[in-house]
Every structure is written in structure tokens, then in C-alpha cells.
Design an enzyme around this catalytic site. Structure first.
Site, PDB file in Angstrom:
ATOM      1  N   TRP A 122      38.587  39.044  36.011  1.00 53.29           N
ATOM      2  CA  TRP A 122      38.140  39.707  36.782  1.00 53.29           C
ATOM      3  C   TRP A 122      39.196  40.562  37.071  1.00 53.29           C
ATOM      4  CZ3 TRP A 122      36.151  39.812  42.691  1.00 53.29           C
ATOM      5  CH2 TRP A 122      35.555  41.125  42.723  1.00 53.29           C
ATOM      6  N   ASP A 143      34.695  30.594  40.363  1.00 55.99           N
ATOM      7  CA  ASP A 143      34.483  31.216  41.390  1.00 55.99           C
ATOM      8  C   ASP A 143      32.698  31.834  40.126  1.00 55.99           C
ATOM      9  OD1 ASP A 143      33.443  34.261  41.390  1.00 55.99           O
ATOM     10  OD2 ASP A 143      34.953  35.557  40.811  1.00 55.99           O
ATOM     11  N   LYS A 201      24.832  39.041  42.700  1.00 49.70           N
ATOM     12  CA  LYS A 201      23.672  39.634  41.649  1.00 49.70           C
ATOM     13  C   LYS A 201      22.770  38.425  41.100  1.00 49.70           C
ATOM     14  CE  LYS A 201      28.315  41.051  40.522  1.00 49.70           C
ATOM     15  NZ  LYS A 201      28.546  41.865  40.821  1.00 49.70           N
TER      16      LYS A 201
HETATM   17  C1  LMR Z   1      32.251  43.623  39.096  1.00 47.97           C
HETATM   18  O1  LMR Z   1      32.516  43.141  38.301  1.00 47.97           O
HETATM   19  O2  LMR Z   1      31.623  45.008  38.507  1.00 47.97           O
HETATM   20  C2  LMR Z   1      31.137  43.464  39.730  1.00 47.97           C
HETATM   21  O3  LMR Z   1      31.380  42.454  40.250  1.00 47.97           O
HETATM   22  C3  LMR Z   1      31.126  44.750  40.938  1.00 47.97           C
HETATM   23  C4  LMR Z   1      33.020  44.669  41.625  1.00 47.97           C
HETATM   24  O4  LMR Z   1      32.983  44.569  42.984  1.00 47.97           O
HETATM   25  O5  LMR Z   1      33.699  44.433  40.789  1.00 47.97           O
END
Ligand code: LMR
Length: 396
Positions: free
Chosen positions: A130, A211, A246
């Protein structure tokens, strides 16, 4: 004073929302930030959440401070949801936890705790991971390394390469694992692969940092918890950052949980005092509202069952959207086989196209998604899927 600082580029995910809002094309498509959307493109308040709000309005009698650890009912309910009611670690009172301001808040509290344990701590994250993991964890002061995870050419997990790297990880290093619905790739580990990760965690004595932000969006609430529960039940120490953004649709309320599974109750008490002091030092206490709603839902059988039904509905709809996209890509003459999208889990798919192709689609067709080629599957609907498929085919 502030002029000495550089102007920063927009956030790679949140910046897309701003660019989308400014685009005047009436046919624009938003597949950027990870929020669930219905067929009309709205992100409604879940019905179970709306009912919990009514209950809260009736029963809340004060706005005085809550404690740095947050709502204890929320914490207990979330630990049962994540670890299961029969968790040995919970029954042995080995788990410290605080309510956190969102999954991000939980990640940050745990990162601060890791720095307190070892200021030279090293966290291994998947390649890719992420987009916010690296700044969020890195700015707490931890060093970041990557382990191989996903191969764009074959659209599959590089499990052998991942294991090869994990076998070199040193005792006391931290390995960040996505509990389910890997963000950004949607490529999840199988149960057999989690079993192998448990073995290498025992062998190398690294600390798993899980996570879990999309529980229930992959195969189901219990099914998605398999890897996390396996590690928690079989290792002395595991840390978990969970988000309610979510699966409860509570994005803006900022609700999450930071949990530390420790080797014994004495260590649990130490960890609990430390995370409370970290919370106090950053923001004092989490916002109360969202945690109170989750507490109400998790402690009421009827509301809980309704919520589980809503999670099932979101998951099943996202699965059907995957199939619809794959079919439309095929029908519109895609030269690339996108059937892997059907195998990926949760809210995101990695389309395995280049950043140049992503930017071309954005510029020419007003379709917004992350440069990595991550799309928010929930942003697809019957009205936009054909235009999306045609836009994708045009850049292949
Ligand atoms: C995402 O990955 O789009 C979500 O978790 C929102 C974010 O804060 O990035």
C-alpha cells in the site's frame, strides 16, 4: 519559517480524488481511492450502522473524555472478530490493544511502539505494498526493506522468491503481512502458503506485523482471518493493525484497532501501558463515535447478523463486478488475458499495465486509478464498464 520546506506532490491515492473532482468530463470514472460504492456510485451508510447511530443517540449521555485505550467494548468485540472467540492468546490474557484513529492510526501506534523497542528496527514490506505503508511506518523511524511479492508479467504471487527472502530475515526484524485482500494487488496467500510462513516465522524468529483492513471482503469474515489467527495461535508475539473503514463503511469516523499479542500477561501489561502512553503523546484519545457504533453492532445479535449480511453483499457484488469487467474486456477485443482479475480478492485489482498506460487512460478517457495499475473494483458499475473496457483496450 515555512518557506524553507519543499512543495510536495499530491498523495498518490488521495490526490486522485482531487483530480477526479476537477475533471469536467461527464463520463469520468473514479477507480482511485479504496471506498465501496453501490451501483449508483454512492457510498451509503450501512443499514446496521444507521441503526446503531439511533441506539447511540438514545444512550449517549455525555461527551466527556474517553480513555487513551478507547472503548473497551469495542476493543473486546474487535478482538473476538479478528482472533475468534476461542483464541488461546485472548483466553490467556496475552493481548494488549487500543482503539485507534483508523487503520492508519493503528499502524502508526504500533510503529512507534516498535521504535521504543529498538530504534534501529527494520520492517520488511511486500513489493509492492500500500502506497502509504512506507511513509507511515518509515516516518516513525523504522527502516524499510522489501520482500518480493507479486510478478506483473504472470499476475501471480512470487511465493518462492518471497520465502527465499524471508529465510534471510534476522531475529527481531518485523515482517508486514496483509491479513487478506492484499492492497494493491488483490493477490492473496493460500492457506498452505500461510502455513509455510508460520514455519519460517518460527525458524527466523521475526515478528509478524499484520495489516488487516478488508476483513470479510475476500472470502468471508472467518475465512479471511485464517492467516492472522494461525500466526497468533502459534507464535509468542504478533502485532495487528485493523481498520473498520471498509467493512463497517466508517471511513470518515476513523476507527481502527492496534493489538499486540505477547508471550505472557506480564508482557501484555507492559505493552498495554506503552501503547496507551504513545496514544496520549500523539492525540490523547481516539474519537469516540465510530468505536461506539462498532461496539453496539458487535454486541447485539440482530445488528451483528445484519452487518454480516451487508459485508457478504459488498463482497459478492465486488466479485460479480470482477467477472463483468473480465467479460467486457474480452468482448471488446482485449489482446491481453485479464482472467486473473477473477482470482484476485477484495476491493482492488492490479491490472498489470504500465504507469504510462495508466496515465494515458487518465488523460484521454478520464478514468482515474493509481499509477501502479491498481483499480478500485467497487467503482465499476453496469453504466461505466463498457467505457472502461474500451479505454483499457485502447492502450494495450
Ligand atoms: C486506499 O488504499 O485507497 C485506502 O486505504 C485509502 C487510503 O487512505 O489510501
Amino acid at each position: 519559517m515555512f518557506e524553507v520546506l519543499p512543495q510536495l506532490a499530491p498523495d498518490p491515492i488521495l490526490g486522485l480524488s482531487a483530480a477526479y473532482r476537477e475533471d469536467t468530463n461527464p463520463n469520468k470514472i473514479d477507480l482511485g481511492v479504496g471506498v465501496y460504492k453501490d451501483e449508483q456510485g454512492n457510498t451509503p451508510i450501512l443499514s446496521s450502522v444507521a441503526k446503531a447511530q439511533t441506539v447511540l443517540l438514545e444512550k449517549e449521555t455525555s461527551k466527556t473524555y474517553i480513555t487513551p485505550q478507547g472503548n473497551q467494548g469495542f476493543i473486546d468485540g474487535m478482538l473476538s472478530l479478528l482472533l475468534g472467540n476461542a483464541s488461546k492468546a485472548m483466553l490467556a490474557n496475552r493481548v494488549a490493544a487500543v482503539q485507534a484513529p483508523g487503520g492508519c492510526g493503528a499502524l502508526r501506534i504500533l510503529s512507534e511502539l516498535l521504535v521504543r523497542c529498538n530504534e534501529n528496527g527494520k520492517v520488511w514490506v511486500s513489493d509492492p505494498t500500500w502506497a502509504n505503508h512506507i511513509p507511515l511506518i518509515g516516518s516513525a523511524g523504522l527502516k524499510i526493506e522489501t520482500y518480493p511479492y507479486f510478478d506483473k508479467a504472470s499476475a501471480s504471487i512470487r511465493f518462492d522468491a518471497m520465502m527465499e527472502t524471508l529465510r534471510t530475515v534476522e531475529k527481531g526484524d518485523i515482517v508486514l503481512l496483509h491479513g487478506c485482500c492484499h492492497n494493491p494487488t488483490g493477490a492473496d496467500l493460500t492457506k498452505a502458503q500461510w502455513d509455510e510462513i508460520l514455519e519460517v516465522a518460527k525458524e527466523r524468529e521475526f515478528l509478524p506485523f499484520i495489516d488487516v483492513a478488508y476483513l470479510g471482503f475476500g472470502e468471508g469474515l472467518d475465512e479471511d482471518a485464517y492467516g492472522m489467527r494461525l500466526l497468533v495461535e502459534n507464535l509468542p508475539e504478533v502485532i495487528i493493525a485493523a481498520s473498520c473503514s471498509k467493512n463497517f463503511g466508517l471511513y470518515r469516523e476513523r476507527v481502527g484497532l492496534a493489538a499486540i499479542v505477547t508471550q505472557d500477561t506480564a508482557t501484555r501489561n507492559i505493552a498495554q501501558s506503552q501503547i496507551q502512553s504513545i496514544a496520549r503523546g500523539i492525540y490523547s484519545m481516539p474519537p469516540s463515535y465510530g468505536g461506539a457504533l462498532v461496539d453496539i453492532i458487535l454486541s447485539d445479535d440482530a445488528l451483528y447478523n445484519e452487518w454480516v449480511g451487508e459485508v457478504d453483499e459488498m463482497r459478492n457484488r465486488m466479485k460479480s463486478l470482477r467477472a463483468m469487467l473480465v467479460q467486457n474486456l474480452h468482448d471488446n477485443g482485449a489482446t491481453k488475458d485479464f482472467s486473473f482479475v477473477n482470482e484476485q480478492k477484495g476491493m482492488f485489482s492490479f491490472l498489470c499495465i504500465t504507469p504510462e498506460q495508466v496515465r494515458e487512460i487518465r488523460a484521454k478517457h478520464s478514468v482515474y486509478f493509481v499509477d501502479s495499475s491498481r483499480v478500485n473494483i467497487a467503482g465499476i458499475n453496469q453504466n461505466n464498464v463498457e467505457a472502461l473496457a474500451k479505454a483499457l483496450v485502447s492502450v494495450l
